[in-house]
Write a protein that holds these residues in place. Structure first.
Motif, PDB file in Angstrom:
ATOM      1  N   LYS A   1       0.012  -6.867  -8.254  1.00 46.93           N
ATOM      2  CA  LYS A   1      -0.468  -5.532  -8.122  1.00 46.93           C
ATOM      3  C   LYS A   1      -0.673  -5.468  -6.703  1.00 46.93           C
ATOM      4  O   LYS A   1      -1.302  -6.353  -6.060  1.00 46.93           O
ATOM      5  CB  LYS A   1      -1.820  -5.497  -9.123  1.00 46.93           C
ATOM      6  N   PHE A   2      -0.765  -4.323  -6.264  1.00 41.63           N
ATOM      7  CA  PHE A   2      -1.308  -3.796  -5.209  1.00 41.63           C
ATOM      8  C   PHE A   2      -2.500  -2.743  -4.977  1.00 41.63           C
ATOM      9  O   PHE A   2      -2.536  -2.082  -5.582  1.00 41.63           O
ATOM     10  CB  PHE A   2      -0.080  -2.921  -4.465  1.00 41.63           C
ATOM     11  N   LYS A   3      -3.297  -3.058  -3.937  1.00 39.96           N
ATOM     12  CA  LYS A   3      -4.442  -2.442  -3.860  1.00 39.96           C
ATOM     13  C   LYS A   3      -4.395  -1.116  -3.000  1.00 39.96           C
ATOM     14  O   LYS A   3      -3.575  -1.302  -1.941  1.00 39.96           O
ATOM     15  CB  LYS A   3      -5.636  -3.188  -3.355  1.00 39.96           C
ATOM     16  N   ASP A   4      -4.692  -0.176  -3.358  1.00 38.09           N
ATOM     17  CA  ASP A   4      -4.507   1.161  -2.666  1.00 38.09           C
ATOM     18  C   ASP A   4      -5.252   1.229  -1.224  1.00 38.09           C
ATOM     19  O   ASP A   4      -6.219   0.730  -1.133  1.00 38.09           O
ATOM     20  CB  ASP A   4      -5.071   2.363  -3.242  1.00 38.09           C
ATOM     21  N   GLY A   5      -4.538   1.614  -0.257  1.00 42.93           N
ATOM     22  CA  GLY A   5      -5.123   1.739   1.184  1.00 42.93           C
ATOM     23  C   GLY A   5      -4.920   0.310   1.775  1.00 42.93           C
ATOM     24  O   GLY A   5      -5.486   0.189   2.965  1.00 42.93           O
ATOM     25  N   VAL A   6      -3.999  -0.469   1.548  1.00 41.22           N
ATOM     26  CA  VAL A   6      -3.952  -1.739   2.115  1.00 41.22           C
ATOM     27  C   VAL A   6      -2.223  -1.990   2.332  1.00 41.22           C
ATOM     28  O   VAL A   6      -1.500  -1.745   1.650  1.00 41.22           O
ATOM     29  CB  VAL A   6      -4.283  -3.099   1.037  1.00 41.22           C
ATOM     30  N   LEU A   7      -2.121  -2.675   3.275  1.00 43.69           N
ATOM     31  CA  LEU A   7      -0.447  -2.960   3.878  1.00 43.69           C
ATOM     32  C   LEU A   7      -0.244  -4.059   3.701  1.00 43.69           C
ATOM     33  O   LEU A   7      -1.112  -4.998   4.188  1.00 43.69           O
ATOM     34  CB  LEU A   7      -0.437  -2.365   5.461  1.00 43.69           C
ATOM     35  N   TYR A   8       0.802  -4.586   2.781  1.00 34.82           N
ATOM     36  CA  TYR A   8       0.855  -5.848   2.428  1.00 34.82           C
ATOM     37  C   TYR A   8       2.539  -6.230   3.451  1.00 34.82           C
ATOM     38  O   TYR A   8       3.455  -5.445   3.338  1.00 34.82           O
ATOM     39  CB  TYR A   8       1.356  -6.157   1.201  1.00 34.82           C
ATOM     40  N   LEU A   9       2.469  -7.209   4.305  1.00 27.41           N
ATOM     41  CA  LEU A   9       3.698  -7.776   4.921  1.00 27.41           C
ATOM     42  C   LEU A   9       4.095  -9.065   4.656  1.00 27.41           C
ATOM     43  O   LEU A   9       3.217 -10.036   4.617  1.00 27.41           O
ATOM     44  CB  LEU A   9       3.055  -7.722   6.411  1.00 27.41           C
TER      45      LEU A   9
END
Length: 485
Positions: free
Chosen positions: A73-81
């Motif tokens: 899952k990914f959190k809104d407003g966050v950039l995953y690299l």
């Protein structure tokens, strides 16, 4: 705040998910230190995995997550690299975050099982004496010109290193000499640094608890030389059979030093004494205040580095003659008893053999050598019997004792060491768990003219037991006990 894209230059990102972020606050690999707008690096470690702390970093306000495995899952407003190595990305981005300070300095890294601290300390003192504002990153202490900053590891983490290098550059420091451990190389703590030179001293049995095999330990050291730019130099001890191997893929100038074999920089031991030694270095006979074959290598390496950095050979040698050894390295403890007491950091089989061989070469024949030695807990267990065996072979009497037990049972460590004592020599060996009592016993057993070697802790001013560090300094214990006698 700093622009994120400027920090990502040279970072290979295989996947990018989430909200683009233009500016970030700080870089962290410890989730507890994260604040709003920071970058968190999920670095896998030997004991903990940074990926397990991503949620905590997000709770603290991280806006960018650099990781090796994408979450479900990914959190809104966050950039995953996503990157192949979060530790390497941390090293490179840390350098960029602090403005690439290593490019503003003459930076030389020194690696090897033994000799790192001595060489780095001597280089710092040499260049300081020759008028340069110099810096040092070492096991003993970090220095920014005359200012001292306590050291916690042989090589700090990437953020600490670059922060200190930035302070050096801003303070007018021109040269920095740093110890580079195999752990630091393997963990990419020096990734992104611009080295002007690297030095390989030697490699012997150590750190197999971390690397697993001796080959992996060697390969870790070699990475430092593989990554050097063409403008740098790689200087290796060619008397060590792995020396030339270190240079195989080195893009920089390949240079060697040696006492036995032919090399670009050559030294010959002329005379040895407790007070110092005479060396023939490239045809010049020079007296130094350091002694022992291992110090001949240290001094030669320092002279070679100075020459490769453009210093006048005569000036470098003249200045070197006045320098003392690094703290806790074959350091004599003054006393009025007629006993020679030496403290040395030797905590590997090879280092212990070097120090005891030096003492053997200085013996007049009628004195006894008493060695007090232990092995650290939570470290490579295979070297324990070997350390005891070497101590017995090269000493008249041996007292096995505690070093830094850490979380291990001191008695179990001593049992491992005693396994290396030949049965016929057991009568010459005592086991005294309490290190202070062991040192006191050695002094009571010694007579005027004898030599006591207290090995393993050297410069350290603590003893670590069950996670707690207690005040303990071999030099202080020796001095106080001599004062009582």
């Amino acid at each position: 705040m700093m622009r994120l894209e400027g920090l990502l230059s040279g970072i290979k990102i295989s996947k990018r998910v989430g909200t683009d972020v233009s500016e970030i606050g700080a870089l962290h690999f410890d989730s507890r230190k994260v604040e709003s707008g920071d970058v968190f690096f999920a670095v896998p470690g030997t004991r903990v995995d940074g990926h397990d702390y991503i949620e905590k970093a997000l709770e603290k306000g991280a806006s960018v997550i650099v990781l090796e495995r994408m979450p479900e899952k990914f959190k809104d407003g966050v950039l995953y690299l996503k990157v192949s190595s979060a530790s390497e990305a941390l090293g490179k981005m840390a350098s960029a975050f602090y403005g690439n300070p290593s490019k503003e300095l003459k930076l030389v890294g020194v690696t090897g099982t033994n000799g790192k601290t001595s060489v780095v300390t001597l280089l710092y003192r040499l260049f300081s004496e020759m008028g340069y504002a110099s810096g040092m990153l070492s096991t003993v202490v970090n220095k920014i010109a005359d200012r001292e900053i306590p050291a916690t590891h042989t090589t700090g983490d990437a953020l600490q290193i670059n922060r200190l290098l930035r302070e050096m550059a801003d303070s007018g420091v021109t040269h920095c000499f740093m110890e580079v451990s195999s752990h630091a190389i393997e963990q990419d703590r020096v990734a992104g640094l611009d080295f002007d030179g690297a030095v390989f001293m030697n490699i012997t049995h150590d750190h197999l608890d971390y690397h697993g095999t001796f080959r992996k330990y060697i390969d870790a050291k070699k990475k430092l030389f593989d990554g050097l730019p063409k403008s740098a130099f790689g200087l290796v001890n060619s008397d060590d059979k792995r020396g030339n191997f270190m240079l195989q893929n080195c893009k920089g100038a390949r240079k060697t030093f040696a006492v036995k074999n032919m090399a670009d920089f050559k030294a010959k031991i002329v005379t040895l004494a407790y007070e110092g030694m005479e060396l023939d270095i490239e045809g010049q006979s020079v007296w130094f205040r350091l002694t022992g074959k291992f110090n001949a290598y240290n001094l030669l390496a320092v002279y070679a580095v100075a020459t490769l950095l453009g210093e006048e050979q005569d000036e470098a040698l003249r200045t070197l003659t006045g320098l003392k050894a690094a703290p806790g390295r074959f350091e004599a403890v003054p006393n009025q008893t007629g006993i020679t007491a030496i403290v040395d950091y030797a905590h590997t089989p090879d280092a212990l053999e070097n120090v005891l061989s030096t003492i053997e070469g200085l013996r007049k024949g009628d004195e006894s050598v008493l060695t007090v030695v232990g092995c650290g807990g939570d470290r490579d267990k295979t070297k324990r019997p070997e350390m005891a065996k070497i101590a017995v072979e090269l000493s008249d009497k041996v007292i096995l004792t505690s070093d830094n037990p850490r979380s291990e049972d001191p008695e179990a460590i001593l049992a491992d060491m005693k396994a290396g004592v030949p049965k016929g020599d057991a009568r010459r060996v005592l086991s005294i768990t309490d290190r202070k009592e062991a040192i006191r016993t050695a002094i009571m057993m010694a007579k005027p003219g004898d030599v006591i070697l207290v090995a393993g802790k050297g410069h350290e001013t603590y003893q670590e037991v069950n996670g707690v560090r207690y005040d303990f300094d071999d030099r202080k214990v020796l001095g106080e006990t001599f004062g009582e006698s």
